[in-house]
Design an enzyme around this catalytic site. Sequence first.
Site, mmCIF file in Angstrom:
data_model
loop_
_atom_site.group_PDB
_atom_site.id
_atom_site.type_symbol
_atom_site.label_atom_id
_atom_site.label_comp_id
_atom_site.label_asym_id
_atom_site.label_seq_id
_atom_site.Cartn_x
_atom_site.Cartn_y
_atom_site.Cartn_z
ATOM 1 N N HIS A 1 0.832 -1.207 0.000
ATOM 2 C CA HIS A 1 0.000 0.000 0.000
ATOM 3 C C HIS A 1 0.864 1.254 0.000
ATOM 4 O O HIS A 1 0.693 2.142 -0.850
ATOM 5 C CB HIS A 1 -0.913 -0.022 1.236
ATOM 6 C CG HIS A 1 -1.776 1.189 1.379
ATOM 7 N ND1 HIS A 1 -3.116 1.198 1.053
ATOM 8 C CD2 HIS A 1 -1.508 2.456 1.817
ATOM 9 C CE1 HIS A 1 -3.626 2.392 1.270
ATOM 10 N NE2 HIS A 1 -2.669 3.184 1.738
ATOM 11 N N GLU A 2 1.791 1.336 0.945
ATOM 12 C CA GLU A 2 2.622 2.536 1.028
ATOM 13 C C GLU A 2 3.515 2.676 -0.205
ATOM 14 O O GLU A 2 3.785 3.793 -0.658
ATOM 15 C CB GLU A 2 3.469 2.512 2.305
ATOM 16 C CG GLU A 2 2.652 2.530 3.589
ATOM 17 C CD GLU A 2 1.636 3.657 3.650
ATOM 18 O OE1 GLU A 2 1.862 4.725 3.044
ATOM 19 O OE2 GLU A 2 0.599 3.477 4.306
ATOM 20 N N HIS B 1 1.725 4.487 -2.913
ATOM 21 C CA HIS B 1 1.863 5.945 -2.778
ATOM 22 C C HIS B 1 3.225 6.387 -3.312
ATOM 23 O O HIS B 1 3.341 7.404 -4.004
ATOM 24 C CB HIS B 1 1.769 6.351 -1.300
ATOM 25 C CG HIS B 1 0.388 6.365 -0.740
ATOM 26 N ND1 HIS B 1 -0.657 7.038 -1.339
ATOM 27 C CD2 HIS B 1 -0.134 5.807 0.390
ATOM 28 C CE1 HIS B 1 -1.756 6.888 -0.604
ATOM 29 N NE2 HIS B 1 -1.463 6.151 0.448
ATOM 30 N N HIS C 1 3.370 6.567 -7.036
ATOM 31 C CA HIS C 1 2.655 7.747 -7.519
ATOM 32 C C HIS C 1 3.587 8.965 -7.481
ATOM 33 O O HIS C 1 3.592 9.792 -8.393
ATOM 34 C CB HIS C 1 1.432 7.974 -6.623
ATOM 35 C CG HIS C 1 0.345 8.776 -7.252
ATOM 36 N ND1 HIS C 1 -0.793 9.146 -6.573
ATOM 37 C CD2 HIS C 1 0.203 9.309 -8.493
ATOM 38 C CE1 HIS C 1 -1.584 9.836 -7.380
ATOM 39 N NE2 HIS C 1 -0.996 9.959 -8.543
#
Length: 683
Positions: A471-472, A475, A478
């Site tokens: 998940h991290e 980020h 991105h």
Amino acid sequence: MSRNPLLEHHVLPPFSEIQPEHVVPAIDQLLDDNRKAIEKLTERADRETPTWESLAAPLESLNDRLAQAWSPISHLNATMNSEPLRDAYQACLGKLSEYSTWLGQHEGLCRAYQSLKDSPAYNRLDEAQQRSIDNTLRDFRLAGVDLPADKKQRYGDIQARLSELANTFSNHVLDATQAWHKDIDDVTALDGLPQSALDTLKANAEAKGVNGYRITLDFPSFLPVISFAHDRELRREVYTAFITRASEVGPNAGEFDNAGVIEETLSLRRELAELLDFDTYADYSLATKMADSPQQVLDFLNDLADRAYSQAHQEFSELQDYARASLGLDELAPWDVGYASEKLREARYAISQEQLRPYFPAPGVIDGLFRVVERLYGVQFEEDDNAPRYHPDVRYFRITEQGAPIAGFYLDLYAREGKRGGAWMDECRVRRACEDGRIQLPVAYLTCNFTRPVGGKPALLTHDEVTTLFHEFGHGLHHMLTRQQVADVSGINGVAWDAVELPSQFMENFCWEREGLDLIAGHVDTGAKLPDELLERLQAARNFQSAMGMMRQLEFSLFDFRLHHELSAPSAADVQDLLTEVRTQVSVLPAVDFNRFQNGFGHIFAGGYAAGYYSYKWAEVLSADAYSAFEEAGIFDPETGSRFRHEILEPGGARDAADLFRAFRGRPPSVEPLLRHSGIQAA
């Protein structure tokens, strides 16, 4: 004046050289320099029509220089907290808030940007530059540039105080977390805990020079106790300490109480919104988000709650029946739910997080993460052992493409004293075109709080921890795979907050598929892949209590949004009453009257999620639908991966998130893939 490393240009922060005494002088110097330079920019703009090169580019450089100094200070405060650093950090918050307000309310600068927007040159700028100018003009309005002088002053005072309150809230939670512990000599009192948890508790004790085992409120310590300890009284004691952190009740009652911080924060947020002619803080929050109105958000959350409630109620009834029949628990208390759930999961699927740990040694998981990203986007990873770092556990990696570096990131995986809890990605450097023509490459901080390696063995992660890491890293991708060269819309900058979780939630999917897990999982001793039988049980258990989990997230989202939409200057009792009301509406779990969840809800009181926690669910709709494109084409289909990178990751904030999604998916988002992935029957 002695040398100050924070005032010098560095490709990466010189962590080993940064001392607390450097912080305040450096920030003072940079703010003073920026103010003088900005006055010159606006004077020039008054004499001649501004251009991107004469106005926006030099202002971006000024902002970036300040960001490069503050970034390591802020990160060290979160990961290597100490009293001297905390004091220096705190001393700068008011200065930075005052500067931000001064900048946002600078009428000359606003006039210059409006002049640039109205000039023929604007139409010749690229999409990212135009978007940056549009966002800047919007932000001038949101900063109160049009307010009369007395209201401008009040706006600035409010923002400065809110910044201080957020820091105080975070410090209270950290201090309350570290203030409590329980030492246990007799290991039989810890019956039920897996060996990995016992090793962690023993290491906790050894680190403090005491015998036996030490339970703390850090998550790698708290979670195994609440999930596995047979001793119900021990679970109750640890749960009580955790859920009353930073409140007026519990073992440290009143010592770090956040109630007053919450009251003042909410009152000031409402006043801030009304100063800017918004009805509520929720309306103000949505000015920069995808959602159009508070009613749209509430309808969205209530619709999901309606779809999931019946199944959540059924899931909890099954848990109660099991606990009564198999565990002798006639009535489930909050400290029983995690324990009973683990037992039911094992009974039903013959699988637990602990069974999976041997297949997820941290080094192998990191390598597998890189291989997943390589297959999706065609980039490579290499570690740099010579990069400056701030703790021995921290590692630094470069991302390369066709042999050329395109980004870098710090990886800080393990819990330790002085490090705030949770997991997050933050910017170290942003991708931008410098005024001398160089491209500054993006650098990220990727921070988790996993169980540390002990006894010379690699850390073994739970599957939940693996999905958190993915998940991290979503980020991070991105931020790092952006192609933008304008800082304001580079990476996650300028992205609507209710879309910013799309790339992160998207990455979690690869932790559940055979093709992904074959790259991620390998037994710590043999290297063997996850057996088919275990994978089938893992996938079968994926949606175990998924409706209960969804209702829990909706509880937090509705509480946050209604808190900022309905209440103007609530007392701590009002806040508690609203949380109780929301729980009555959507929760199926038992609660106790001393639960002070809100006093530790850092996302909305010390993070960026005020009136925005709903973003997790909003973006989950986007991510589930985006991933369904990979399910249709093949999860490592190169063409689909390339399109996702090009349409979602690379544009950053240069275009509306809704437009980016439609460009990738060919249509607006649908809620059905989320319900399907969650195993929730469409109503």
